[in-house]
Design a protein around this motif. Structure first.
Motif, PDB file in Angstrom:
ATOM      1  N   TRP A  88       0.825  -1.205   0.000  1.00 53.14           N
ATOM      2  CA  TRP A  88       0.000   0.000   0.000  1.00 53.14           C
ATOM      3  C   TRP A  88       0.860   1.257   0.000  1.00 53.14           C
ATOM      4  O   TRP A  88       0.525   2.250  -0.658  1.00 53.14           O
ATOM      5  CB  TRP A  88      -0.968   0.015   1.180  1.00 53.14           C
ATOM      6  CG  TRP A  88      -2.074  -0.970   1.001  1.00 53.14           C
ATOM      7  CD1 TRP A  88      -2.347  -2.041   1.792  1.00 53.14           C
ATOM      8  CD2 TRP A  88      -3.052  -0.987  -0.052  1.00 53.14           C
ATOM      9  NE1 TRP A  88      -3.428  -2.724   1.293  1.00 53.14           N
ATOM     10  CE2 TRP A  88      -3.879  -2.104   0.169  1.00 53.14           C
ATOM     11  CE3 TRP A  88      -3.303  -0.188  -1.159  1.00 53.14           C
ATOM     12  CZ2 TRP A  88      -4.941  -2.429  -0.672  1.00 53.14           C
ATOM     13  CZ3 TRP A  88      -4.354  -0.511  -1.994  1.00 53.14           C
ATOM     14  CH2 TRP A  88      -5.165  -1.613  -1.743  1.00 53.14           C
ATOM     15  N   LEU A  91       2.047   1.595  -3.543  1.00 49.63           N
ATOM     16  CA  LEU A  91       0.952   2.012  -4.420  1.00 49.63           C
ATOM     17  C   LEU A  91       0.636   3.498  -4.255  1.00 49.63           C
ATOM     18  O   LEU A  91       0.534   4.240  -5.234  1.00 49.63           O
ATOM     19  CB  LEU A  91      -0.300   1.178  -4.148  1.00 49.63           C
ATOM     20  CG  LEU A  91      -1.534   1.582  -4.945  1.00 49.63           C
ATOM     21  CD1 LEU A  91      -1.334   1.257  -6.424  1.00 49.63           C
ATOM     22  CD2 LEU A  91      -2.767   0.901  -4.404  1.00 49.63           C
ATOM     23  N   PHE A  92       0.507   3.961  -2.996  1.00 51.94           N
ATOM     24  CA  PHE A  92       0.180   5.366  -2.785  1.00 51.94           C
ATOM     25  C   PHE A  92       1.348   6.273  -3.144  1.00 51.94           C
ATOM     26  O   PHE A  92       1.141   7.419  -3.562  1.00 51.94           O
ATOM     27  CB  PHE A  92      -0.306   5.606  -1.350  1.00 51.94           C
ATOM     28  CG  PHE A  92      -1.728   5.162  -1.158  1.00 51.94           C
ATOM     29  CD1 PHE A  92      -2.768   5.868  -1.734  1.00 51.94           C
ATOM     30  CD2 PHE A  92      -2.026   4.020  -0.437  1.00 51.94           C
ATOM     31  CE1 PHE A  92      -4.077   5.461  -1.581  1.00 51.94           C
ATOM     32  CE2 PHE A  92      -3.337   3.601  -0.283  1.00 51.94           C
ATOM     33  CZ  PHE A  92      -4.368   4.323  -0.853  1.00 51.94           C
ATOM     34  N   CYS A  94       3.303   5.628  -5.720  1.00 48.32           N
ATOM     35  CA  CYS A  94       3.177   5.697  -7.184  1.00 48.32           C
ATOM     36  C   CYS A  94       2.049   6.638  -7.599  1.00 48.32           C
ATOM     37  O   CYS A  94       2.206   7.430  -8.535  1.00 48.32           O
ATOM     38  CB  CYS A  94       2.937   4.301  -7.768  1.00 48.32           C
ATOM     39  SG  CYS A  94       4.371   3.227  -7.674  1.00 48.32           S
ATOM     40  N   ILE A  95       0.935   6.565  -6.893  1.00 47.80           N
ATOM     41  CA  ILE A  95      -0.187   7.465  -7.194  1.00 47.80           C
ATOM     42  C   ILE A  95       0.229   8.917  -6.957  1.00 47.80           C
ATOM     43  O   ILE A  95      -0.047   9.797  -7.778  1.00 47.80           O
ATOM     44  CB  ILE A  95      -1.429   7.093  -6.356  1.00 47.80           C
ATOM     45  CG1 ILE A  95      -1.996   5.758  -6.830  1.00 47.80           C
ATOM     46  CG2 ILE A  95      -2.485   8.193  -6.433  1.00 47.80           C
ATOM     47  CD1 ILE A  95      -3.066   5.191  -5.919  1.00 47.80           C
ATOM     48  N   SER A  96       0.900   9.175  -5.834  1.00 42.31           N
ATOM     49  CA  SER A  96       1.368  10.535  -5.536  1.00 42.31           C
ATOM     50  C   SER A  96       2.351  11.008  -6.599  1.00 42.31           C
ATOM     51  O   SER A  96       2.271  12.143  -7.077  1.00 42.31           O
ATOM     52  CB  SER A  96       2.039  10.587  -4.159  1.00 42.31           C
ATOM     53  OG  SER A  96       1.120  10.263  -3.157  1.00 42.31           O
ATOM     54  N   CYS A  98       2.634   9.999  -9.744  1.00 43.39           N
ATOM     55  CA  CYS A  98       1.916  10.267 -11.004  1.00 43.39           C
ATOM     56  C   CYS A  98       1.131  11.567 -10.923  1.00 43.39           C
ATOM     57  O   CYS A  98       1.105  12.342 -11.880  1.00 43.39           O
ATOM     58  CB  CYS A  98       0.992   9.104 -11.347  1.00 43.39           C
ATOM     59  SG  CYS A  98       1.863   7.625 -11.885  1.00 43.39           S
ATOM     60  N   HIS A  99       0.506  11.795  -9.790  1.00 45.25           N
ATOM     61  CA  HIS A  99      -0.288  13.009  -9.644  1.00 45.25           C
ATOM     62  C   HIS A  99       0.607  14.251  -9.680  1.00 45.25           C
ATOM     63  O   HIS A  99       0.302  15.231 -10.373  1.00 45.25           O
ATOM     64  CB  HIS A  99      -1.077  12.962  -8.340  1.00 45.25           C
ATOM     65  CG  HIS A  99      -2.040  14.092  -8.190  1.00 45.25           C
ATOM     66  ND1 HIS A  99      -3.229  14.147  -8.873  1.00 45.25           N
ATOM     67  CD2 HIS A  99      -1.972  15.226  -7.459  1.00 45.25           C
ATOM     68  CE1 HIS A  99      -3.852  15.267  -8.562  1.00 45.25           C
ATOM     69  NE2 HIS A  99      -3.111  15.938  -7.704  1.00 45.25           N
ATOM     70  N   VAL A 103      -0.051  14.261 -13.771  1.00 44.90           N
ATOM     71  CA  VAL A 103      -1.430  14.747 -13.882  1.00 44.90           C
ATOM     72  C   VAL A 103      -1.483  16.267 -13.778  1.00 44.90           C
ATOM     73  O   VAL A 103      -2.022  16.939 -14.668  1.00 44.90           O
ATOM     74  CB  VAL A 103      -2.336  14.082 -12.823  1.00 44.90           C
ATOM     75  CG1 VAL A 103      -3.722  14.694 -12.824  1.00 44.90           C
ATOM     76  CG2 VAL A 103      -2.413  12.581 -13.069  1.00 44.90           C
TER      77      VAL A 103
END
Length: 151
Positions: A88, A91-92, A94-96, A98-99, A103
């Protein structure tokens, strides 16, 4: 001066991560799982009036349910808690990433580019459509409607 402030901020973030006091009593301070996974024996098994089992069976069932749920959760969290926390966290992260790095810059770039196009678009609307709509408005302004009720 800016580099020194940056180092101070970075040191503060590292200290917050490493020395943050962990609350071992209230492990859900934001009440994320307050009503979702809070399941007791009475929420799952309930005997309506007139269909009661023996009192001993009810007590043993209650104890079995409660103890097995407690120890099964402890065993699963012992075996899988750290690997899933790693998953987790990854994953978070990677999300951070990418954002922050994909993004938001794409959105900002789009807004900058669309601003130029919007100026050209609004110029075309004011040049071609406004006179057309004004003329159509004057033509239609002389139209009168009369409603009569015939009996």
């Amino acid at each position: 001066m800016m580099a020194e402030e940056h180092r101070d901020l970075e040191a503060q973030i590292v200290n917050d991560i490493h020395f943050k006091e962990i609350d071992l009593v209230n492990r859900d301070p934001k009440n994320i799982n307050e009503d979702i996974v809070k399941v007791d024996f009475e929420d799952v098994i309930a005997e309506p009036v007139g269909t009661y089992s023996f009192d001993g069976v009810w007590k043993v069932s209650y104890t079995t349910f409660t103890v097995s749920k407690y120890w099964c959760y402890r065993l699963l969290s012992t075996l899988l808690g750290v690997p899933l926390a790693l998953l987790w966290g990854f994953l978070f992260a990677c999300i951070s990433f990418c954002h922050i790095w994909a993004v938001v810059p794409c959105i900002k770039s789009y807004l900058i580019e669309i601003q130029c196009i919007s100026h050209i678009y609004s110029l075309c609307i004011r040049t071609f459509c406004n006179p057309l709509f004004a003329a159509m408005g004057q033509v239609c302004s002389s139209i009168k409607m009369v409603l009569r009720k015939e009996t």
